[in-house]
Design an enzyme around this catalytic site. Structure first.
Site, short mmCIF file in Angstrom:
data_model
loop_
_atom_site.label_atom_id
_atom_site.label_comp_id
_atom_site.label_asym_id
_atom_site.label_seq_id
_atom_site.Cartn_x
_atom_site.Cartn_y
_atom_site.Cartn_z
N SER A 147 0.70 -1.22 -0.03
CA SER A 147 -0.03 0.03 -0.03
C SER A 147 0.79 1.27 -0.02
CB SER A 147 -1.06 -0.13 1.16
OG SER A 147 -2.04 1.17 0.96
N HIS A 148 0.93 1.91 1.11
CA HIS A 148 1.34 3.28 1.14
C HIS A 148 2.93 3.34 1.77
CE1 HIS A 148 -0.63 2.25 4.88
NE2 HIS A 148 0.11 3.09 5.47
N ASP A 154 -1.85 6.67 -3.46
CA ASP A 154 -0.72 6.07 -2.86
C ASP A 154 0.00 4.98 -3.75
OD1 ASP A 154 -2.84 4.28 -2.80
OD2 ASP A 154 -2.22 3.26 -0.73
N ASP A 173 -0.54 1.85 -3.98
CA ASP A 173 -1.38 0.66 -5.03
C ASP A 173 -2.57 1.33 -5.30
OD1 ASP A 173 -2.69 0.78 -2.16
OD2 ASP A 173 -3.09 -1.34 -2.31
N ASP A 208 -5.28 2.78 -3.83
CA ASP A 208 -6.48 2.68 -2.92
C ASP A 208 -6.67 3.87 -1.98
OD1 ASP A 208 -4.75 1.94 -0.94
OD2 ASP A 208 -5.67 0.26 -0.41
N ARG A 209 -5.63 4.89 -2.06
CA ARG A 209 -5.96 5.93 -0.90
C ARG A 209 -5.75 7.28 -1.78
NH1 ARG A 209 -3.65 4.45 4.93
NH2 ARG A 209 -3.65 2.16 4.59
N LYS A 255 -11.21 0.36 -1.19
CA LYS A 255 -11.14 1.80 -1.16
C LYS A 255 -10.41 2.20 -2.42
CE LYS A 255 -7.31 1.90 2.03
NZ LYS A 255 -7.65 0.67 2.89
#
Length: 541
Positions: free
Chosen positions: A113-114, A277, A279, A281-282, A376
């Protein structure tokens, strides 16, 4: 070409967290480490013989090699088909969409992710269910049980896995389909939003800055914002996904997306700023000299979502994670919508969406999305904001002022204390829990504790209970703070402190000033400095 069974031994540190298994990249590169966990996924979900899986990730270091390993192991375990993103790339929401639209048996997403990427940084892997959402605890627990007793894994040797060529091939008896990672997702977005209205707004002078942070959403943003919506070339910055994210920390918040923040707070700021971010999703939304907190973003979207064609029939309901501010609750109440409060983790929203209870969900950690997928979705949130702006004719600052005038402002902030020694962080939380029963009624300066508890969630869909999801301390008048340990890091523990206070009159204070009394009392009650040695957070959002 042969199917081989490779002898191995368990690694005892492969318990998945809320977002799968995350470790340092070099750990995943150790002999058998990734393979053990992938085999455990296959066995933990009841095998993959005859099944179809989606595979892809955010392009961080080792993503391509890991994708090929997973494809080979799927073939060896009898899968009927694997659908993989070209070059192993798929944003998390795009992967969720493919799992759902192709009606597959789930998917494996490679992402941390982030978190930063690179050979000395972070890597991650998680399984998503046939609904496109993260695996629930009963599935991740089953996977973990396999990791503790695994003695071998299956691997298909020989043959060619060409991740770069879109089209069909075979690996033994398994079909491999390589798909463009962007196309299906772009089609989905066009079905949800009024692209013509947004394009017209942009053509009339609304300039955009999308900071992709050298991560996965660069190609998605370029295809949508520049190619389809007509924003000038260069509107998407840091748009090329890089294995180490160009040395950037791909977390879209004011601390790490500082280049975007500097531009948006300057005199020549674009009309609309946003970031996503690692991947995809943010998201972070910023107007000229106007930072929008994730909690406020969720509330504004809830209040205006029906301007987008995909939501014109109205929202079924809304949901937020417990640490997220109550701003969306006030909107839901005004609209007569059910509002659910869940633990942190998108899998809890997935149950509510699958049951038809909610259309819109959000977390304070820069995650917003709807029931179009079961993750998300950063690009989705950006397009929703652009659709709202195009429909209302209002700027980001105007939308925020109008919203606060109608609903009040929930001043809100999150303070992250990163990489605290795990034993010290655990002791801090244990000490806090031990005194919760005595806090009610105590006064701290002008703040009087009304309630204090260790949050537990009863899922209204499946009846499951999730305990110890964060400590809440609520003061008379509604101000509150929440404390929890995050499960998304790979080193030590991250303590997250969330503080909130509603103001119905004064909307222009700096949040840290407005929340100063709550922050001070939180530090005193939690004893952050005494346990961690930290007096100031590493990141403030």
């Amino acid at each position: 070409m042969t199917l081989t069974s490779v002898q191995t031994a368990p690694f005892m540190d492969q318990k998945p967290g809320t977002s799968g298994l995350r470790k340092k990249t070099r750990v995943f590169m150790e002999d058998h480490y990734l393979e053990n966990f992938v085999q455990a996924i296959f066995e933990g979900i009841g095998g993959v013989k005859g099944k179809t899986l989606v595979v892809g990730g955010d392009g961080r270091f080792y993503n391509d090699r890991a994708t090929e390993i997973i494809v080979r192991m799927a073939a060896a375990n009898g899968a009927a088909k694997v659908v993989a993103g070209q070059n192993g790339l798929l944003s998390t929401p795009a992967a969720s969409h493919l799992i759902r639209s192709l009606k597959t048996d789930g998917g494996i997403i490679l992402s941390a992710s982030h978190n930063p990427g690179g050979i000395d940084e972070d890597f991650g892997i998680k399984f998503n269910m046939p609904n496109g959402g993260p695996a629930p605890e009963n599935v991740t627990n089953a996977i973990f049980e396999v990791t503790k007793s695994i003695t071998s894994y299956k691997m298909y040797q020989g043959g060619t896995v060409d991740l770069g060529a879109v089209g069909y091939s075979a690996l033994g008896d398994m079909q491999v389909e390589i798909v463009d990672p962007v196309t299906a997702y772009v089609d989905l977005m066009q079905s949800l939003f009024d692209f013509a209205a947004i394009k017209k707004m942009i053509s009339e002078g609304t300039d955009i800055r999308f900071d992709a942070m050298n991560a996965i959403t660069g190609p998605y943003a370029s295809a949508i914002i520049e190619d389809l919506l007509g924003a000038q070339k260069g509107s998407v910055v840091h748009g090329t996904p890089l294995p180490d994210f160009g040395g950037m920390h791909p977390d879209p918040n004011p601390t790490w997306a500082h280049e975007l923040m500097d531009e948006m707070m300057g005199e020549a700021a674009p009309a609309f700023g946003c970031a996503s971010d690692g991947d995809g999703d943010r998201n972070m939304i910023v107007g000229p000299k106007c930072y929008v907190s994730p909690s406020d973003s969720l509330a504004v979207i809830a209040a205006n979502a029906t301007v987008a064609p995909g939501y014109a029939q109205g929202l079924k309901g809304v949901a937020r994670s417990m640490p997220t501010s109550a701003a969306v609750d006030r909107v839901a109440d005004a609209l007569g919508l059910e509002c659910y409060e869940t633990p942190t983790g998108w899998k809890f929203f997935g149950n509510l969406m699958d049951d038809g209870r909610v259309s819109l969900c959000g977390e304070e950690s820069f995650g917003t999305g709807s029931d179009h997928v079961r993750e998300k979705d950063g690009v989705w949130a950006v397009l929703m904001w652009l659709n709202i702006m195009a429909h209302t004719g209002k700027s980001v600052p105007e939308l925020m002022q109008d919203h606060w005038a109608k609903f009040g402002r929930n001043y809100y902030s999150r303070h992250d204390f990163e990489a605290i020694e795990s034993d010290k962080a655990d002791a801090m939380i244990a000490n806090l829990r031990s005194k919760l029963s005595d806090l009610s009624g105590q006064s701290f300066e002008d703040l009087v504790v009304e309630t204090a508890d260790d949050y537990s969630y009863l899922d209204p869909v499946d009846g499951s209970t999730s305990a110890h999801q964060g400590v809440r301390v609520v003061f008379k008048g509604g101000a509150r703070f929440v404390v929890r340990l995050s499960g998304t890091g790979t080193s030590g523990a991250t303590l997250r402190l969330y503080v909130e206070k509603l103001d119905l009159k004064n909307f222009d204070q700096d949040p840290q000033t407005a929340l100063a009394d709550v922050i001070a009392v939180a530090h005193k009650i939690v004893q952050i400095e005494q346990f961690s040695g930290r007096s100031t957070p590493d990141v403030i959002t």
